[in-house]
Design a protein around this motif. Structure first.
Motif, PDB file in Angstrom:
ATOM      1  N   THR A 223       6.784  -1.399  -6.328  1.00 34.75           N
ATOM      2  CA  THR A 223       5.936  -2.543  -6.665  1.00 34.75           C
ATOM      3  C   THR A 223       5.672  -2.674  -8.153  1.00 34.75           C
ATOM      4  OG1 THR A 223       4.180  -1.053  -6.036  1.00 34.75           O
ATOM      5  CG2 THR A 223       4.698  -2.794  -4.499  1.00 34.75           C
ATOM      6  N   SER A 224       6.263  -1.811  -8.971  1.00 37.27           N
ATOM      7  CA  SER A 224       6.073  -1.956 -10.416  1.00 37.27           C
ATOM      8  C   SER A 224       7.135  -2.896 -10.992  1.00 37.27           C
ATOM      9  CB  SER A 224       6.136  -0.601 -11.103  1.00 37.27           C
ATOM     10  OG  SER A 224       7.439  -0.091 -11.019  1.00 37.27           O
ATOM     11  N   HIS A 225       7.897  -3.541 -10.136  1.00 38.73           N
ATOM     12  CA  HIS A 225       8.926  -4.471 -10.605  1.00 38.73           C
ATOM     13  C   HIS A 225       8.499  -5.896 -10.325  1.00 38.73           C
ATOM     14  CE1 HIS A 225      12.575  -2.342 -12.062  1.00 38.73           C
ATOM     15  NE2 HIS A 225      11.810  -1.335 -11.674  1.00 38.73           N
TER      16      HIS A 225
ATOM     17  N   ILE B 270      -6.594  -0.990  -3.835  1.00 39.89           N
ATOM     18  CA  ILE B 270      -7.242  -2.240  -4.233  1.00 39.89           C
ATOM     19  C   ILE B 270      -6.212  -3.337  -4.464  1.00 39.89           C
ATOM     20  CG2 ILE B 270      -8.497  -3.336  -6.121  1.00 39.89           C
ATOM     21  CD1 ILE B 270     -10.214  -0.894  -6.322  1.00 39.89           C
ATOM     22  N   GLN B 271      -5.098  -2.978  -5.107  1.00 37.65           N
ATOM     23  CA  GLN B 271      -4.089  -4.004  -5.386  1.00 37.65           C
ATOM     24  C   GLN B 271      -3.462  -4.518  -4.093  1.00 37.65           C
ATOM     25  OE1 GLN B 271      -3.478  -5.640  -8.068  1.00 37.65           O
ATOM     26  NE2 GLN B 271      -4.967  -4.472  -9.247  1.00 37.65           N
ATOM     27  N   ALA B 272      -3.219  -3.609  -3.148  1.00 38.14           N
ATOM     28  CA  ALA B 272      -2.683  -4.054  -1.862  1.00 38.14           C
ATOM     29  C   ALA B 272      -3.682  -4.985  -1.181  1.00 38.14           C
ATOM     30  CB  ALA B 272      -2.397  -2.849  -0.967  1.00 38.14           C
ATOM     31  N   TYR B 273      -4.952  -4.597  -1.266  1.00 29.57           N
ATOM     32  CA  TYR B 273      -6.002  -5.410  -0.658  1.00 29.57           C
ATOM     33  C   TYR B 273      -6.096  -6.764  -1.337  1.00 29.57           C
ATOM     34  CZ  TYR B 273     -10.747  -6.954   0.370  1.00 29.57           C
ATOM     35  OH  TYR B 273     -11.831  -7.698   0.725  1.00 29.57           O
ATOM     36  N   VAL B 274      -6.054  -6.767  -2.671  1.00 33.19           N
ATOM     37  CA  VAL B 274      -6.195  -8.021  -3.407  1.00 33.19           C
ATOM     38  C   VAL B 274      -5.029  -8.964  -3.092  1.00 33.19           C
ATOM     39  CG1 VAL B 274      -6.074  -9.008  -5.717  1.00 33.19           C
ATOM     40  CG2 VAL B 274      -7.609  -7.128  -5.278  1.00 33.19           C
ATOM     41  N   PHE B 275      -3.827  -8.402  -3.065  1.00 32.72           N
ATOM     42  CA  PHE B 275      -2.659  -9.233  -2.759  1.00 32.72           C
ATOM     43  C   PHE B 275      -2.817  -9.860  -1.371  1.00 32.72           C
ATOM     44  CE2 PHE B 275       1.650  -9.948  -4.455  1.00 32.72           C
ATOM     45  CZ  PHE B 275       2.175 -10.689  -3.411  1.00 32.72           C
ATOM     46  N   ALA B 276      -3.205  -9.036  -0.407  1.00 25.25           N
ATOM     47  CA  ALA B 276      -3.344  -9.548   0.960  1.00 25.25           C
ATOM     48  C   ALA B 276      -4.492 -10.556   1.045  1.00 25.25           C
ATOM     49  CB  ALA B 276      -3.593  -8.383   1.917  1.00 25.25           C
ATOM     50  N   LEU B 277      -5.595 -10.220   0.383  1.00 25.83           N
ATOM     51  CA  LEU B 277      -6.773 -11.099   0.464  1.00 25.83           C
ATOM     52  C   LEU B 277      -6.490 -12.448  -0.191  1.00 25.83           C
ATOM     53  CD1 LEU B 277      -9.790 -11.378   1.174  1.00 25.83           C
ATOM     54  CD2 LEU B 277     -10.293 -10.628  -1.136  1.00 25.83           C
ATOM     55  N   LEU B 278      -5.860 -12.432  -1.382  1.00 26.47           N
ATOM     56  CA  LEU B 278      -5.583 -13.696  -2.057  1.00 26.47           C
ATOM     57  C   LEU B 278      -4.576 -14.526  -1.257  1.00 26.47           C
ATOM     58  CD1 LEU B 278      -5.560 -12.715  -5.805  1.00 26.47           C
ATOM     59  CD2 LEU B 278      -7.218 -14.094  -4.588  1.00 26.47           C
TER      60      LEU B 278
ATOM     61  N   LEU C  17       0.829  -1.208   0.000  1.00 27.42           N
ATOM     62  CA  LEU C  17       0.000   0.000   0.000  1.00 27.42           C
ATOM     63  C   LEU C  17       0.861   1.255   0.000  1.00 27.42           C
ATOM     64  CD1 LEU C  17      -2.861   1.192   0.255  1.00 27.42           C
ATOM     65  CD2 LEU C  17      -2.549   1.180   2.708  1.00 27.42           C
ATOM     66  N   PHE C  18       1.830   1.299   0.913  1.00 25.56           N
ATOM     67  CA  PHE C  18       2.635   2.525   1.023  1.00 25.56           C
ATOM     68  C   PHE C  18       3.582   2.668  -0.155  1.00 25.56           C
ATOM     69  CE2 PHE C  18       1.940   4.790   5.046  1.00 25.56           C
ATOM     70  CZ  PHE C  18       0.957   3.993   5.574  1.00 25.56           C
ATOM     71  N   ALA C  19       4.121   1.568  -0.649  1.00 26.48           N
ATOM     72  CA  ALA C  19       5.004   1.648  -1.818  1.00 26.48           C
ATOM     73  C   ALA C  19       4.213   2.144  -3.026  1.00 26.48           C
ATOM     74  CB  ALA C  19       5.626   0.288  -2.094  1.00 26.48           C
ATOM     75  N   ASN C  20       2.991   1.629  -3.205  1.00 32.76           N
ATOM     76  CA  ASN C  20       2.138   2.073  -4.311  1.00 32.76           C
ATOM     77  C   ASN C  20       1.875   3.570  -4.212  1.00 32.76           C
ATOM     78  OD1 ASN C  20       1.970  -0.535  -5.095  1.00 32.76           O
ATOM     79  ND2 ASN C  20      -0.184  -0.838  -4.589  1.00 32.76           N
ATOM     80  N   LEU C  21       1.477   4.007  -2.996  1.00 32.87           N
ATOM     81  CA  LEU C  21       1.107   5.409  -2.825  1.00 32.87           C
ATOM     82  C   LEU C  21       2.313   6.313  -3.010  1.00 32.87           C
ATOM     83  CD1 LEU C  21      -1.350   5.139   0.188  1.00 32.87           C
ATOM     84  CD2 LEU C  21      -1.920   5.699  -2.158  1.00 32.87           C
ATOM     85  N   LEU C  22       3.473   5.901  -2.485  1.00 34.09           N
ATOM     86  CA  LEU C  22       4.671   6.723  -2.634  1.00 34.09           C
ATOM     87  C   LEU C  22       5.038   6.873  -4.101  1.00 34.09           C
ATOM     88  CD1 LEU C  22       7.134   5.735   0.224  1.00 34.09           C
ATOM     89  CD2 LEU C  22       6.171   7.960  -0.278  1.00 34.09           C
ATOM     90  N   GLY C  23       4.803   5.829  -4.888  1.00 34.17           N
ATOM     91  CA  GLY C  23       5.125   5.894  -6.306  1.00 34.17           C
ATOM     92  C   GLY C  23       4.284   6.916  -7.047  1.00 34.17           C
ATOM     93  N   LEU C  24       3.142   7.289  -6.452  1.00 32.51           N
ATOM     94  CA  LEU C  24       2.244   8.245  -7.113  1.00 32.51           C
ATOM     95  C   LEU C  24       2.510   9.686  -6.694  1.00 32.51           C
ATOM     96  CD1 LEU C  24      -1.394   6.867  -7.274  1.00 32.51           C
ATOM     97  CD2 LEU C  24       0.127   7.425  -9.138  1.00 32.51           C
ATOM     98  N   LEU C  25       3.485   9.882  -5.794  1.00 29.97           N
ATOM     99  CA  LEU C  25       3.731  11.243  -5.307  1.00 29.97           C
ATOM    100  C   LEU C  25       3.962  12.188  -6.481  1.00 29.97           C
ATOM    101  CD1 LEU C  25       6.092  11.064  -2.200  1.00 29.97           C
ATOM    102  CD2 LEU C  25       3.714  11.751  -2.298  1.00 29.97           C
ATOM    103  N   PRO C  26       3.230  13.280  -6.547  1.00 26.87           N
ATOM    104  CA  PRO C  26       3.386  14.204  -7.683  1.00 26.87           C
ATOM    105  C   PRO C  26       4.549  15.163  -7.453  1.00 26.87           C
ATOM    106  CG  PRO C  26       1.582  14.919  -6.299  1.00 26.87           C
ATOM    107  CD  PRO C  26       2.163  13.712  -5.635  1.00 26.87           C
TER     108      PRO C  26
ATOM    109  N   MET D 138       0.441  -1.749 -11.573  1.00 26.20           N
ATOM    110  CA  MET D 138       1.278  -0.587 -11.269  1.00 26.20           C
ATOM    111  C   MET D 138       1.951  -0.057 -12.522  1.00 26.20           C
ATOM    112  SD  MET D 138       0.989   0.423  -8.333  1.00 26.20           S
ATOM    113  CE  MET D 138      -0.692  -0.111  -8.180  1.00 26.20           C
ATOM    114  N   THR D 139       2.520  -0.961 -13.301  1.00 28.09           N
ATOM    115  CA  THR D 139       3.217  -0.535 -14.518  1.00 28.09           C
ATOM    116  C   THR D 139       2.255   0.174 -15.469  1.00 28.09           C
ATOM    117  OG1 THR D 139       4.678  -2.420 -14.280  1.00 28.09           O
ATOM    118  CG2 THR D 139       4.647  -1.339 -16.420  1.00 28.09           C
ATOM    119  N   ALA D 140       1.118  -0.442 -15.709  1.00 24.81           N
ATOM    120  CA  ALA D 140       0.172   0.123 -16.678  1.00 24.81           C
ATOM    121  C   ALA D 140      -0.281   1.504 -16.238  1.00 24.81           C
ATOM    122  CB  ALA D 140      -1.030  -0.806 -16.821  1.00 24.81           C
ATOM    123  N   GLY D 141      -0.620   1.644 -14.972  1.00 24.84           N
ATOM    124  CA  GLY D 141      -1.096   2.929 -14.473  1.00 24.84           C
ATOM    125  C   GLY D 141      -0.059   4.016 -14.645  1.00 24.84           C
ATOM    126  N   HIS D 142       1.196   3.670 -14.324  1.00 21.15           N
ATOM    127  CA  HIS D 142       2.233   4.702 -14.410  1.00 21.15           C
ATOM    128  C   HIS D 142       2.573   5.024 -15.854  1.00 21.15           C
ATOM    129  CE1 HIS D 142       3.418   5.396 -10.195  1.00 21.15           C
ATOM    130  NE2 HIS D 142       2.780   4.254 -10.030  1.00 21.15           N
TER     131      HIS D 142
END
Lengths: 164, 259
Positions: free
Chosen positions: B121-123, B239-247, B100-109, B190-194
């Protein structure tokens, strides 16, 4: 795509740093801080449920006290009622007794007065009779010149008075 | 970001790993931009958790946020695995909060300051290692608890006997695919979004450079789309953090409870 192109040259540094960071998070945060946070949550939940139970208990106690109060109130009320009715009955009886006593006294006085009245009447009647007999004798003497004996005059008067 | 040859903007260069200390060679451990952002993630997670350690009876906003995250993980595990799920809380919490935090940090504008956010997490290597971790836990727990009976996981209840070999193979394949799907899902999202964001950003820059008419026609709509995609990406981060944890939790449930 650098993610694929650089795998060969970067796998060691990526994996080592990742595992290191994850290990720190796991041991330093997830195993030490998270249980404390959960402990806080549980302590709060316990505190809340305990407080609720205490409040319930207090509520029950209040209900009990109210019930007691009501009962006492009812008892006091009924006691007061009986005392009042007793007092009323007593006062009634007292009054009746006194009224009866007064009635008796009054009746006695009345009877006394009646007898006195009757006596006075008798005396008055006797006096009137005597006067009437004398008058009759006088009238007979004056009118006819004869004389009537006292007993004759008396019986005539009596007859006349009896006829009213 | 970086100008590639030919004057265009290469949307893939943002995923490049640059060594900061040491050399990026096979078998060498270097301190890279990826490492920096992992450490930043760690620092942010730690800061976030510190805020929840006040342990007050009446929680403040921050404490409530931390408590809802731990409560969320706890709830996910107990509802999916049952009481036995409690012991996986640290692991699931670790991967959830890290992703979650890695995803959010990657979006820092903060790209305009010259600092380029790097999305750890895009790797595929990162997501792959985490997927392998989850899968290893599944295997270890499964074989530890059920020994060879763990293989009955691949034969659903009430399967007719002639179908057993076929179903076994199918279930086995679907089971073995799990770590790949787990790793690929996060990596691709992550890759696609970025890439998408970067493509729109390059439209904005190129549009402005091409003059006011084209700028209005291209740059403004692209910028609006960027805004929208950024908001969507924020959602996808969670959602991706949640999905990873949930699965992971669901796979562990298979190992813990079989069928």
């Amino acid at each position: 795509m650098p993610q694929l192109d650089q795998i060969a040259i970067s796998y060691a540094s990526q994996i080592v740093w990742l595992v290191g960071v994850l290990a720190i998070i796991y041991f330093g945060i997830a195993r030490t801080m998270v249980p404390k946070v959960q402990g806080t949550i549980e302590a709060r939940a316990k505190r809340v449920s305990d407080d609720l139970a205490a409040a319930d208990k207090a509520h029950e106690r209040a209900d009990e006290i109210e019930e007691d109060y009501r009962q006492q109130m009812n008892e006091a009320r009924s006691e007061a009622g009986t005392v009042t009715t007793e007092a009323k009955a007593k006062a009634n009886a007292d009054r009746e007794q006194r009224v009866a006593a007064e009635d008796e006294k009054i009746a006695a006085k009345l009877a006394e007065a009646e007898t006195a009245l009757a006596d006075a009447r008798k005396a008055a009647l006797a006096e009137i009779e005597g006067v009437a007999v004398d008058a009759t004798q006088d009238i007979v003497t004056k009118v006819s010149g004869g004389s009537v004996s006292e007993s004759e005059a008396r019986s005539a008067v009596k007859e006349a008075m009896a006829h009213g | 970001m970086a100008e590639a040859e030919g004057g265009g903007i290469d949307p893939m260069s943002q995923f490049k790993i640059e060594p900061i200390a040491g050399t990026l060679e096979q078998g060498q451990i270097a301190f890279t931009n990826s490492s920096i952002w992992m450490l930043l993630t760690l620092a942010l997670v730690w800061l976030f958790m510190i805020g929840g350690m006040k342990r007050e009876l009446v929680p403040g906003r921050w404490q409530l946020a931390v408590e809802s995250v731990t409560g969320f993980i706890d709830n996910m595990l107990t509802s999916n695995i049952g009481p036995a799920g409690k012991k996986y809380v640290p692991y699931i919490f670790t991967i959830f909060i890290f992703i979650l935090f890695a995803n959010l940090l990657g979006l820092l504008p903060i790209g305009f300051t010259g600092i380029h956010p790097f999305t750890v997490t895009s790797h595929i290597l990162i997501t792959g290692v985490m997927a392998v971790m989850s899968f290893s836990i599944v295997l270890a727990v499964g074989f530890w608890k059920h020994k060879l009976k763990f293989f009955t996981l691949f034969v659903p209840h009430g399967t007719p006997l002639p179908m057993v070999p076929l179903l076994f193979v199918i279930e086995l394949v679907s089971f073995m695919v799990r770590p790949f799907s787990l790793a690929l899902r996060l990596f691709i999202a992550m890759t696609a979004g970025h890439v998408l964001l970067k493509v729109f950003a390059s439209f904005v820059i190129s549009g402005i450079n091409a003059g006011p008419e084209i700028g209005l026609l291209v740059a403004v709509p692209s910028f609006l789309l960027m805004l929208f995609v950024s908001a969507l990406e924020l959602l996808i981060c969670a959602i991706q953090a949640y999905v990873f944890a949930l699965l992971s939790a669901l796979y562990i449930n298979d190992a813990e409870n079989l069928h």
